[in-house]
Design an enzyme around this catalytic site. Structure first.
Site, PDB file in Angstrom:
ATOM      1  N   ALA A 252       0.904  -1.070  -0.159  1.00 28.83           N
ATOM      2  CA  ALA A 252      -0.081   0.047  -0.102  1.00 28.83           C
ATOM      3  C   ALA A 252       0.799   1.344   0.010  1.00 28.83           C
ATOM      4  CB  ALA A 252      -0.865  -0.044   1.153  1.00 28.83           C
ATOM      5  N   PRO A 254       3.430   4.367  -0.917  1.00 26.47           N
ATOM      6  CA  PRO A 254       3.074   5.345   0.255  1.00 26.47           C
ATOM      7  C   PRO A 254       1.619   5.817   0.536  1.00 26.47           C
ATOM      8  CG  PRO A 254       3.890   6.256  -1.953  1.00 26.47           C
ATOM      9  CD  PRO A 254       3.984   4.929  -1.966  1.00 26.47           C
ATOM     10  N   ASP A 272       1.886  -2.957   4.050  1.00 23.41           N
ATOM     11  CA  ASP A 272       3.233  -3.173   3.318  1.00 23.41           C
ATOM     12  C   ASP A 272       4.150  -3.495   4.553  1.00 23.41           C
ATOM     13  OD1 ASP A 272       3.932  -1.150   0.861  1.00 23.41           O
ATOM     14  OD2 ASP A 272       5.462  -1.522   2.143  1.00 23.41           O
ATOM     15  N   ASP A 298       4.370  -8.950   5.581  1.00 25.48           N
ATOM     16  CA  ASP A 298       4.855  -9.487   4.144  1.00 25.48           C
ATOM     17  C   ASP A 298       3.452 -10.155   3.773  1.00 25.48           C
ATOM     18  OD1 ASP A 298       5.510 -11.123   2.135  1.00 25.48           O
ATOM     19  OD2 ASP A 298       7.259 -11.544   3.084  1.00 25.48           O
ATOM     20  N   ASP A 314      -1.473  -3.615  -5.778  1.00 19.92           N
ATOM     21  CA  ASP A 314      -0.629  -2.824  -6.291  1.00 19.92           C
ATOM     22  C   ASP A 314       0.555  -3.523  -6.362  1.00 19.92           C
ATOM     23  OD1 ASP A 314       0.597  -0.900  -7.788  1.00 19.92           O
ATOM     24  OD2 ASP A 314       0.401   0.543  -6.265  1.00 19.92           O
ATOM     25  N   CYS A 367       2.389  -1.314 -12.366  1.00 18.76           N
ATOM     26  CA  CYS A 367       2.897   0.052 -13.256  1.00 18.76           C
ATOM     27  C   CYS A 367       4.083  -0.273 -14.035  1.00 18.76           C
ATOM     28  CB  CYS A 367       3.438   1.246 -12.294  1.00 18.76           C
ATOM     29  SG  CYS A 367       4.811   0.784 -11.001  1.00 18.76           S
TER      30      CYS A 367
END
Length: 434
Positions: A252, A254, A272, A298, A314, A367
């Site tokens: 997650a 920043p 995260d 984790d 993500d 991304c």
């Protein structure tokens, strides 16, 4: 009357160097970290610039970043006037890259560009560097308006996406991209676009060209918005559009997507593994006055206590989609890295899918501009999980110019929104558990 000598940096017992040389040494260390050791440019910034401060640190970063944007073209210029190619890691080539990018891109006067670069050779062929630089400058040559991509990247993307995408990527890397903001309240879009002097490509979004420092902009301290590329905002937009009370945001920090989900009224568990990134996530939550449960863990070991309505992945990836902001990824994301990331994504995807309630939704995003981290991941997942189906987004939930792909997912590519400042490269799939 003789001209006064240029000011020199303090010698401290050594031969005096022109002012600004320390900044160029810092840029050299940054380039060495990226090109030789494979480190991210941003991660190397603190150690590489430890002897420079304030604006000089920013200049060192700018020099290194512009070299990375233009590296193939800079090397082509150097090789055009040397009888024998200089080794890629030779100090002479590195000094020339730094001098040339200043003179040809950053607008540094030629004498200052070469004077501050020559000390980087450290006992090497200064005459050669000076001669090559002078020959290039006297020729009047300019760098191409559309930079060339590194050969391996160009070949990979040409095979995956075709010539139009490669041309779009070359145009996109020519300059740093605009600054995108995601608003806490989409109803305030018109207000913030006017207040900040920006434009909006969709509700809840404002784009700024060449803005002031982020922390100085109106609305920052009050937490009315956060920095987030428009493509990066789409995964959480698609998940929030389907509603649900409880959501898990994996990897997650920043925190941009966590903030989006929280602002949409969802109860969010943000997971995260990085303490430094979690610190930034907490700071962003505090500034925006939004709430989420922050979990240090984790994702391959942690699991929610009960099934949830929505999961956003993500996933860690090669990050080749953010090359406009981080040109170093083009030199770090080799085939081996992409394959390793794809293996990790497969494990996370499969594990997180078990946490979603029947009727709930899962969004998988990277991304990355690599099919192995996007389209191939989705196909492999659906082949193993008949309890999931694609839930295509409505065209109205995307900015004009970003289509829904035939497979029902979203793939943003260089060239999309180009006339309005472009966007990062993303793969986004929304799935519903049957």
């Amino acid at each position: 009357m003789a001209r006064p000598a240029s000011p020199k940096a303090p010698t401290h017992g050594k031969t005096a160097e022109p002012l600004g040389t320390a900044t160029r040494r810092a840029a050299l260390r940054l380039l060495d970290a990226v090109l030789r050791r494979g480190e991210p440019l941003e991660s190397a910034l603190v150690s590489a610039t430890r002897h420079v401060y304030g604006p000089d640190r920013g200049l060192a970063h700018a020099i290194a970043a512009e070299v990375l944007r233009r590296l193939p073209d800079l090397d082509a210029l150097i090789d055009s006037v040397t009888e024998r190619p200089l080794p890629d890691d030779a100090k002479a080539r590195m000094a020339l890259r730094i001098a040339l990018v200043q003179a040809l891109v950053l607008g540094t006067p030629q004498h200052a560009a070469i004077a501050t670069a020559l000390p980087l050779v450290d006992g090497g062929p200064r005459k050669l560097v000076h001669g090559v630089f002078g020959a290039i400058m006297r020729s009047g040559v300019l760098l191409p308006e559309r930079p060339a991509l590194p050969s391996p990247v160009e070949a990979r993307w040409q095979q995956a996406w075709g010539d139009a995408m490669v041309e779009g990527a070359e145009a996109a890397i020519a300059a740093p991209p605009p600054l995108d903001l995601t608003l806490a309240d989409p109803a305030e879009t018109a207000h913030w676009a006017e207040t900040l002097g920006g434009v909006s490509l969709m509700p809840g979004h404002v784009r700024l060209i060449d803005p002031a420092p982020v922390a100085d902009l109106p609305g920052y301290a009050e937490g009315r918005w956060w920095v987030q590329d428009i493509a990066a905002s789409l995964p959480a937009r698609l998940l929030a559009a389907r509603g649900g009370a409880r959501a898990v945001d994996l990897c997650a920090a920043p925190g941009g997507k966590t903030l989006q989900l929280a602002a949409a009224g969802m109860q969010v568990a943000a997971v995260d593994v990085s303490p430094a990134r979690i610190k930034r996530l907490r700071e962003n939550l505090f500034r925006t006055r939004l709430k989420a449960e922050v979990i240090a863990g984790d994702v391959l070991l942690w699991a929610p206590e009960a099934p949830v309505d929505a999961v956003l992945i993500d996933a860690p990836c090669s990050a080749t989609g953010i090359f406009r902001r981080h040109p170093d990824v083009l030199y770090r994301a080799h085939d081996r890295v992409i394959a390793e990331m794809a293996q990790l994504q497969t494990r996370i995807f499969a594990r997180a899918a078990d946490w979603v309630k029947p009727g709930g939704h899962l969004v998988y995003a990277t991304c990355s501009l690599e099919r192995a981290e996007g389209e191939d991941q989705l196909a492999a997942f659906l082949a193993k999980r008949p309890d999931y189906a694609i839930d295509p987004p409505e065209a109205s939930s995307l900015p004009d110019g970003v289509p829904v792909a035939e497979g029902g997912y979203v793939r943003t590519l260089p060239g999309m929104l180009a006339d309005r400042g472009g966007c990062d490269g993303f793969f986004i799939a929304r799935l519903r558990r049957i």
